[in-house]
Design a protein around this motif. Structure first.
Motif, PDB file in Angstrom:
ATOM      1  N   THR A 282       0.805  -1.225   0.000  1.00  6.81           N
ATOM      2  CA  THR A 282       0.000   0.000   0.000  1.00  6.81           C
ATOM      3  C   THR A 282       0.835   1.271   0.000  1.00  6.81           C
ATOM      4  N   GLU A 283       2.166   1.149   0.091  1.00  2.00           N
ATOM      5  CA  GLU A 283       2.997   2.348   0.081  1.00  2.00           C
ATOM      6  C   GLU A 283       4.396   2.023  -0.432  1.00  2.00           C
ATOM      7  N   GLY A 284       5.152   3.089  -0.698  1.00  2.00           N
ATOM      8  CA  GLY A 284       6.548   2.937  -1.090  1.00  2.00           C
ATOM      9  C   GLY A 284       6.760   2.390  -2.488  1.00  2.00           C
ATOM     10  N   LEU A 285       7.933   1.810  -2.690  1.00  2.94           N
ATOM     11  CA  LEU A 285       8.349   1.305  -3.993  1.00  2.94           C
ATOM     12  C   LEU A 285       7.400   0.247  -4.535  1.00  2.94           C
ATOM     13  N   SER A 286       6.794  -0.505  -3.648  1.00  2.00           N
ATOM     14  CA  SER A 286       5.902  -1.592  -4.048  1.00  2.00           C
ATOM     15  C   SER A 286       4.713  -1.112  -4.874  1.00  2.00           C
ATOM     16  N   LEU A 287       4.336   0.144  -4.711  1.00  2.00           N
ATOM     17  CA  LEU A 287       3.233   0.688  -5.501  1.00  2.00           C
ATOM     18  C   LEU A 287       3.555   0.654  -6.991  1.00  2.00           C
ATOM     19  N   ALA A 288       4.840   0.801  -7.301  1.00  2.00           N
ATOM     20  CA  ALA A 288       5.255   0.813  -8.705  1.00  2.00           C
ATOM     21  C   ALA A 288       5.725  -0.550  -9.193  1.00  2.00           C
ATOM     22  N   THR A 289       6.244  -1.380  -8.276  1.00  2.00           N
ATOM     23  CA  THR A 289       6.847  -2.650  -8.699  1.00  2.00           C
ATOM     24  C   THR A 289       5.959  -3.869  -8.498  1.00  2.00           C
ATOM     25  N   HIS A 290       4.863  -3.719  -7.719  1.00  2.00           N
ATOM     26  CA  HIS A 290       4.023  -4.874  -7.365  1.00  2.00           C
ATOM     27  C   HIS A 290       4.878  -5.966  -6.729  1.00  2.00           C
ATOM     28  N   SER A 291       5.829  -5.542  -5.923  1.00  2.00           N
ATOM     29  CA  SER A 291       6.777  -6.489  -5.354  1.00  2.00           C
ATOM     30  C   SER A 291       6.496  -6.743  -3.885  1.00  2.00           C
ATOM     31  N   LEU A 292       6.515  -8.018  -3.503  1.00  2.00           N
ATOM     32  CA  LEU A 292       6.322  -8.391  -2.104  1.00  2.00           C
ATOM     33  C   LEU A 292       7.458  -7.860  -1.245  1.00  2.00           C
ATOM     34  N   GLY A 293       8.651  -7.781  -1.836  1.00  2.00           N
ATOM     35  CA  GLY A 293       9.817  -7.221  -1.165  1.00  2.00           C
ATOM     36  C   GLY A 293      10.720  -6.585  -2.201  1.00  2.00           C
ATOM     37  N   PRO A 294      11.641  -5.712  -1.795  1.00  2.00           N
ATOM     38  CA  PRO A 294      12.500  -5.008  -2.761  1.00  2.00           C
ATOM     39  C   PRO A 294      13.592  -5.914  -3.328  1.00  2.00           C
ATOM     40  N   LEU A 295      13.188  -6.871  -4.157  1.00  2.00           N
ATOM     41  CA  LEU A 295      14.160  -7.812  -4.703  1.00  2.00           C
ATOM     42  C   LEU A 295      14.992  -7.126  -5.785  1.00  2.00           C
TER      43      LEU A 295
END
Length: 381
Positions: A282-295
């Motif tokens: 719901t926030e941060g980089l994941s909004l753009a990457t659809h990533s569970l974690g910053p892999l």
């Protein structure tokens, strides 16, 4: 009548005394806030060389900008040590999350004067981001809302209603402020004394971007929280959590469960990492990457992802969830032999900040305990 007048006089005196005491108490409270060692107002308590050393130590992309951070503090009457502390807590000095792309010191929400990136203000330079943060704190928090201490500001700046740990945030800021005011660079480990004059610019060491590069770092000792094992929560419970937090990955609980079984990793840990990294997308980089974690990149044939500024970006949450389990299993468990939360987090986080690492370890383990207890108390159907 005289007796009544006498009583009235006594009552009046008591009322006056009560009001005087209350007024003095209010004045004392106001004075306490103004003179608090954690009031953001005041002259700088850290120097430009120290700010630059801190930014360089943590490999910040804003390294070398200490003079700008210092000058803005003087301009707005806000001690720059607090700007530095907010910068550290929000994004590890611009090295994690959405700040890597927005150049924002404090992850400010959209402001009309600047472009907007996934709900956050995006600045053309770090200097512009610094100025916007100082302006917000001074003009809005201090001058308009009369909030001038860390204890007063944080409940509004990072409210619990947004799933923030308010007490933890306050404690982290105050601890960082104490550390830097004492002339130290890092809160833990060896003390780095800062010279009064810096004649050379800081040297920036590239931050590791993947497990292979990170193997030069020593993992933390193993603890009792092994990520390996059978699922301790089921798909329905995972869906309940994701729905509760309005996650864009809501409804993917069964996939979490199935991938956990496939790779022998308890999915409760994937859920905990997901929460700590982006509050379930719901926030941060994941909004753009659809990533569970910053892999990190490089991408692989099996990840079904693309390169996005050095991170893996996915078209679907399904691809992201599957890749996270495979990544942890192949790179951490098989390649490096890391199987506990303490071991994995110490390498997984791309930071040298030991306080951030220890905080993350505790938060993940605390969350796992809470969910397991909640699951145990749920009646079986």
């Amino acid at each position: 009548m005289k007796r009544f007048s006498k009583l009235l006089s006594i009552g009046g005196i008591c009322l006056i005394l009560h009001l005087a005491i209350a007024t003095q108490a209010h004045a004392d409270t106001s004075l306490l806030h103004q003179t608090s060692s954690y009031s953001v107002l005041g002259a700088p308590t850290v120097s430009v060389p120290l700010i630059n050393r801190v930014l360089a130590f943590y490999h910040s992309p804003a390294a070398g900008k200490g003079q700008a951070l210092f000058d803005d503090g003087v301009k707005y009457g806000v001690d720059p040590v607090f700007a530095l502390a907010f910068f550290m807590h929000e994004s590890s000095f611009g090295t994690t999350g959405v700040a890597q792309f927005t150049l924002s010191l404090g992850n400010l929400r959209c402001i009309s004067a600047y472009s907007c990136y996934n709900g956050f203000s995006s600045f053309p330079t770090w200097e512009a981001g610094f100025d916007a943060w100082y302006s917000l704190i001074r003009v809005v928090y201090v001058d308009t809302w009369h909030l001038s201490t860390v204890e007063q500001i944080i409940p509004t700046y990072a409210p619990a209603s947004d799933h923030n740990d308010v007490a933890g945030y306050i404690s982290a800021l105050e601890s960082a402020v104490d550390t830097w005011r004492a002339g130290q660079i890092a809160e833990f480990g060896s003390v780095h004394q800062v010279p009064t004059v810096s004649s050379t610019p800081p040297v920036i060491t590239p931050t590791a971007v993947g497990p292979t590069a990170n193997t030069t770092r020593t993992p933390y000792p193993a603890d009792q929280y092994s990520i390996l094992g059978k699922p301790s929560v089921d798909g329905a419970f995972i869906n309940q959590i994701l729905t509760q937090y309005h996650s864009p990955a809501a409804g993917k609980g069964q996939l979490f469960f199935a991938e956990g079984v496939k790779y022998g990793i308890d999915p409760i840990y994937a859920l905990a990492f997901f929460m700590l990294d982006s509050i379930f997308g719901t926030e941060g980089l994941s909004l753009a990457t659809h990533s569970l974690g910053p892999l990190p990149t490089p991408t692989t044939v099996t990840c079904h992802c693309q390169d996005f500024h050095g991170y893996r970006r996915y078209a679907t949450w399904d691809a992201s969830i599957s890749d996270w389990f495979q990544y942890i299993h192949d790179d951490y468990v098989k390649q490096m032999g890391l199987t506990t939360v303490s071991q994995v987090v110490s390498i997984y986080l791309k930071t040298n900040d030991t306080s951030a690492i220890r905080f993350t370890i505790k938060q993940i383990e605390r969350r796992v305990d809470l969910w397991r207890n909640a699951r145990a108390q749920t009646p079986s159907k």
